[in-house]
Design a protein around this motif. Structure first.
Motif, PDB file in Angstrom:
ATOM      1  N   GLY A  65      -5.487  16.527  54.403  1.00 16.78           N
ATOM      2  CA  GLY A  65      -3.595  15.917  54.263  1.00 16.78           C
ATOM      3  C   GLY A  65      -2.898  16.295  53.893  1.00 16.78           C
ATOM      4  N   ASN A  66      -2.847  17.496  53.303  1.00 19.98           N
ATOM      5  CA  ASN A  66      -1.393  17.937  53.737  1.00 19.98           C
ATOM      6  C   ASN A  66      -0.477  18.243  54.744  1.00 19.98           C
ATOM      7  N   LEU A  67      -1.405  18.402  55.451  1.00 22.67           N
ATOM      8  CA  LEU A  67      -0.772  18.762  57.246  1.00 22.67           C
ATOM      9  C   LEU A  67      -0.411  17.730  57.699  1.00 22.67           C
ATOM     10  N   MET A  68      -1.079  16.329  57.511  1.00 24.40           N
ATOM     11  CA  MET A  68      -1.083  15.051  57.538  1.00 24.40           C
ATOM     12  C   MET A  68      -0.100  14.771  57.158  1.00 24.40           C
ATOM     13  N   SER A  69       0.604  15.183  56.013  1.00 20.97           N
ATOM     14  CA  SER A  69       2.040  15.073  55.859  1.00 20.97           C
ATOM     15  C   SER A  69       2.715  15.502  55.926  1.00 20.97           C
TER      16      SER A  69
END
Length: 427
Positions: A65-69
């Motif tokens: 999720g953090n990578l996508m954000s």
């Protein structure tokens, strides 16, 4: 004994102790009052509470999720949402709802959804004449979709504790998430009509197709995760690892908005969040073990069944208990502490455990923006640079809409169960 124990836990939380400290201290005191019970059991239960293969998916989904954000996905997804519903009356508000649904299907985190969508939509909606309190409230309420729309960390923890298929829970969350979103869609249209906000001209099919093409790498992630799980290619935990690799590849080599120093920072931030989540899960597992071993769980379950054996009455009591708990505790603590109590009661009266998981999930989603300790309230107040009280005033009217969605999910189980029953045998 049970009532006194929970009063003690409430008192420890009231004095401001961190949740995991309050839970462990309560277990420590309880064991000290019992003769002959070795305190080493607390340490053993802390580690055994994390010794679960499904729980390995949590740090991986947090990292994904953090990578996508940070990898440029959220902006492209929001552009697609804006082109889809933006031209409608109340389209900007509907874009917030749609963007939260899309991003919730990627991040699995409610606060992350609020931040990622809010950074772009808060200034845009304010400039277009939307009341700031309403905008913050909408961001908090629809950001809660992050724990309803799969993949959901809450559902992973619930599945591990209750022994329910995580794949079935993910599918059940799709119907509940759509209903939740539809309720807010209706309110956005009503609000725009009431305030005299006019619809915007549609930019055209060509621009929409261009935006979808640019966002296709991000939009493919839920398909990759859920399709792989339901196609039998990999487990939810393996799906989380695939999501990390895919998100890193897209951010580094496709969108190129992520570099190696940025990747390192994302990994460190994800490790910190994982530690915060896991220490609470570990402490709550020890707490749950104590409730079960001391007989408190059995006595509470027996007390509830003595009050009524009607499934609807018990569902009402369960909803009320979890709604109140959601005002003070985070969703993962709630599921580990309360599910061992609730599952026995649900089984006794024939409540489907997949449907129960979705009900608890929606309850905890509401708790994310319900005062006094809803996490989204603090995130939104910092995001909008407003006082906590302002964030609360923005959230309270939308709590009633979320409660309407909760009632619909409770009353119509097929909303949650039609998809898993049609895809998976034995449900």
């Amino acid at each position: 004994m049970g009532a006194g124990f929970f009063v003690m836990v409430s008192g420890l939380l009231t004095v401001g102790l961190p949740i995991f400290v309050a839970l462990l201290l309560a277990v420590f005191i309880g064991l000290r009052l019992e003769n002959g019970t070795p305190l080493m059991l607390i340490i053993q239960r802390l580690f055994s509470g994390l010794d679960s293969f499904p729980l390995m998916a949590i740090p991986l989904f947090i990292l994904a999720g953090n990578l996508m954000s940070t990898g440029g996905l959220s902006q492209r997804i929001l552009r697609v949402a804006m082109l889809l519903v933006g031209p409608m009356r109340g389209g900007l508000a509907m874009t917030t709802v749609t963007g939260s649904m899309f991003f919730g299907a990627i991040s699995g985190s409610s606060p992350a959804t609020v931040v990622s969508i809010g950074r772009m939509m808060l200034p845009t909606m304010t400039e277009q004449g939307y009341d700031k309190k309403f905008t913050l409230g909408l961001l908090m309420a629809t950001g809660a979709l992050g724990i309803i729309i799969p993949p959901s960390i809450f559902m992973i923890v619930y599945g591990a504790v209750a022994g329910v298929s995580i794949g079935a829970l993910f599918m059940a969350g799709i119907g509940a998430g759509l209903v939740y979103g539809a309720v807010f869609f209706g309110y956005c249209f009503y609000r725009a009509h009431r305030d005299g906000l006019e619809p915007k001209p549609w930019p055209g099919l060509e621009e929409l197709l261009t935006a979808v093409g640019e966002a296709s790498w991000g939009l493919a992630i839920p398909v990759l995760i859920l399709g792989g799980i339901y196609g039998g290619v990999f487990t939810p935990t393996e799906a989380a690892a695939v999501a990390v690799a895919y998100a890193a590849f897209v951010g580094l080599f496709v969108y190129r908005e992520l570099d190696l120093p940025g990747l390192w920072k994302v990994c460190v931030d994800s490790a910190v969040v994982t530690a915060q989540v896991m220490i609470i899960i570990s402490a709550a597992a020890a707490f749950s073990w104590y409730l079960t071993s001391s007989g408190i769980t059995e006595s509470i379950a027996g007390g509830l069944l003595a009050l009524s054996d009607n499934p609807w009455t018990l569902l009402l009591m369960i909803n009320l208990v979890v709604l109140v708990a959601g005002m003070f505790l985070d969703p993962n603590s709630i599921v580990i502490i309360l599910v061992p109590l609730i599952v026995n009661v649900a089984r006794a009266v024939g409540i489907d455990l997949v449907h129960l998981g979705v009900i608890l999930c929606v309850n905890c989603a509401i708790g994310m923006f319900t005062p006094p300790f809803g996490m989204n309230l603090f995130v939104a107040s910092g995001l909008g640079n407003v006082r906590y009280a302002e964030a609360v005033r923005g959230a309270l009217p939308l709590v009633w809409l979320a409660l309407l969605a909760l009632v619909i999910v409770n009353v119509f189980p097929e909303i949650s169960l039609w998809l898993p029953r049609s895809v998976m045998s034995g449900l």
